[in-house]
Design a protein around this motif. Structure first.
Motif, PDB file in Angstrom:
ATOM      1  N   GLU A  36     108.868 -20.490  23.381  1.00 29.29           N
ATOM      2  CA  GLU A  36     109.520 -19.361  24.055  1.00 29.29           C
ATOM      3  C   GLU A  36     108.763 -18.976  25.311  1.00 29.29           C
ATOM      4  O   GLU A  36     107.537 -18.980  25.329  1.00 29.29           O
ATOM      5  CB  GLU A  36     109.544 -18.172  23.112  1.00 29.29           C
ATOM      6  N   THR A  37     109.530 -18.639  26.338  1.00 27.50           N
ATOM      7  CA  THR A  37     108.947 -18.206  27.609  1.00 27.50           C
ATOM      8  C   THR A  37     109.492 -16.819  27.915  1.00 27.50           C
ATOM      9  O   THR A  37     110.700 -16.605  27.811  1.00 27.50           O
ATOM     10  CB  THR A  37     109.440 -19.103  28.772  1.00 27.50           C
ATOM     11  N   GLU A  38     108.604 -15.932  28.253  1.00 27.70           N
ATOM     12  CA  GLU A  38     109.070 -14.585  28.601  1.00 27.70           C
ATOM     13  C   GLU A  38     108.411 -14.162  29.903  1.00 27.70           C
ATOM     14  O   GLU A  38     107.185 -14.153  30.019  1.00 27.70           O
ATOM     15  CB  GLU A  38     108.662 -13.634  27.477  1.00 27.70           C
ATOM     16  N   TYR A  39     109.237 -13.830  30.892  1.00 25.41           N
ATOM     17  CA  TYR A  39     108.730 -13.321  32.160  1.00 25.41           C
ATOM     18  C   TYR A  39     109.118 -11.850  32.248  1.00 25.41           C
ATOM     19  O   TYR A  39     110.261 -11.497  31.940  1.00 25.41           O
ATOM     20  CB  TYR A  39     109.377 -14.054  33.337  1.00 25.41           C
ATOM     21  N   SER A  40     108.192 -11.023  32.672  1.00 25.57           N
ATOM     22  CA  SER A  40     108.559  -9.618  32.867  1.00 25.57           C
ATOM     23  C   SER A  40     107.896  -9.062  34.118  1.00 25.57           C
ATOM     24  O   SER A  40     106.801  -9.475  34.513  1.00 25.57           O
ATOM     25  CB  SER A  40     108.202  -8.784  31.644  1.00 25.57           C
TER      26      SER A  40
ATOM     27  N   SER B 207     112.115  -7.239  31.443  1.00 20.02           N
ATOM     28  CA  SER B 207     112.267  -8.674  31.218  1.00 20.02           C
ATOM     29  C   SER B 207     113.124  -9.314  32.329  1.00 20.02           C
ATOM     30  O   SER B 207     114.104  -8.730  32.779  1.00 20.02           O
ATOM     31  CB  SER B 207     112.912  -8.849  29.846  1.00 20.02           C
TER      32      SER B 207
ATOM     33  N   SER C 118     115.426 -12.648  33.418  1.00 19.42           N
ATOM     34  CA  SER C 118     116.108 -13.786  32.804  1.00 19.42           C
ATOM     35  C   SER C 118     115.648 -15.085  33.475  1.00 19.42           C
ATOM     36  O   SER C 118     115.189 -15.076  34.631  1.00 19.42           O
ATOM     37  CB  SER C 118     117.626 -13.635  32.933  1.00 19.42           C
ATOM     38  N   ASP C 119     115.795 -16.200  32.752  1.00 18.18           N
ATOM     39  CA  ASP C 119     115.302 -17.494  33.246  1.00 18.18           C
ATOM     40  C   ASP C 119     115.868 -17.850  34.622  1.00 18.18           C
ATOM     41  O   ASP C 119     115.178 -18.413  35.462  1.00 18.18           O
ATOM     42  CB  ASP C 119     115.671 -18.617  32.265  1.00 18.18           C
TER      43      ASP C 119
END
Ligand SMILES: Nc1ncnc2c1ncn2[C@@H]1O[C@H](COP(=O)(O)OP(=O)(O)OP(=O)(O)O)[C@@H](O)[C@H]1O
Length: 211
Positions: free
Chosen positions: A59-63, A68, A70-71
């Motif tokens: 899992e990859t999470e960018y914030s 958050s 989205s990809d």
């Protein structure tokens, strides 16, 4: 300010695992070096972070400021400089900068004239990029990265093609324009990542972390 969380991230090409089981929390302003022998997967890892290649697992999470992202929005918040990234060579320097900064906001409002001066490319304002030397192209690639208002900078072999003056210039660029951003450097040259406080070393499909 951008944060990245990877949980159990992995990348495979066909049957070959490049790396597996990577957990990573990159906080705003972190400076992280990715090292490893030729073909170990440094560029692949940066491309996965940039969304150019997908991770195979995990899992990859960018914030951004706890929100958050989205990809398919991540690309707006990052800049990448790498040997395999092409510049639009038919443009002159001025045309290219004008084009690029139609889409990206300049970092801290820096003007095109100032960018050109910092990259010491004043003599090449109306020169076609295809006629630039390899060092001039590399300064331009790094300049486009650092002068764009993005929170995440991905630098693959940042001083390739740079002479001693260019390498020192790169250090100054990091110092002047990189303090408040997250930077990943994929490299085997300690001079390129001496400012990094965390190291990820990729070997035998495993990523080892150290500080
Ligand atoms: N699109 C692809 N399809 C299949 N294999 C790939 C692909 N891209 C990279 N690889 C393989 O993944 C491995 C890691 O390559 P990568 O370019 O990430 O290594 P690197 O550590 O950056 O190497 P170098 O230090 O030589 O630049 C190599 O074995 C390479 O052949």
């Amino acid at each position: 300010m951008l944060e990245i969380r990877l949980t159990n991230a992995a990348k495979r090409f066909q049957y070959d695992w490049i790396f597996r089981h990577l957990d990573l929390h990159a906080k705003p302003t972190d400076k992280i070096a990715i090292t490893g022998s030729n073909g170990s997967g440094k560029s692949t890892f940066l491309k996965c972070l940039a969304g150019i290649n997908p991770f195979t697992e995990g899992e990859t999470e960018y914030s951004l400021e706890q929100r958050s992202i989205s990809d398919n929005e991540v690309y707006r918040h990052l800049s990448i400089s790498a040997p395999y990234m092409e510049l639009p060579e038919e443009f002159t320097l001025l045309e290219l900068l004008g084009f690029h900064f139609n889409f990206k906001t300049p970092y801290q409002g820096i003007q095109l004239k100032e960018m050109i001066k910092v990259m010491y490319l004043e003599d090449a304002i109306n020169k076609q990029v295809s006629h630039f030397s390899s060092g001039m192209k590399q300064r331009l690639k790094l300049g486009l990265c650092f002068f764009s208002n993005t929170s995440l900078l991905l630098l693959d072999e940042p001083t390739s093609n740079l002479d001693r003056r260019g390498s020192e210039w790169y250090q100054e660029l990091v110092h002047a324009y990189g303090q408040d951003r997250t930077i990943f450097v994929a490299s085997n040259d300690p001079g390129e990542y001496e400012f990094c406080t965390e190291h990820l070393s990729i070997e035998d499909h495993k990523i080892k972390k150290s500080r």
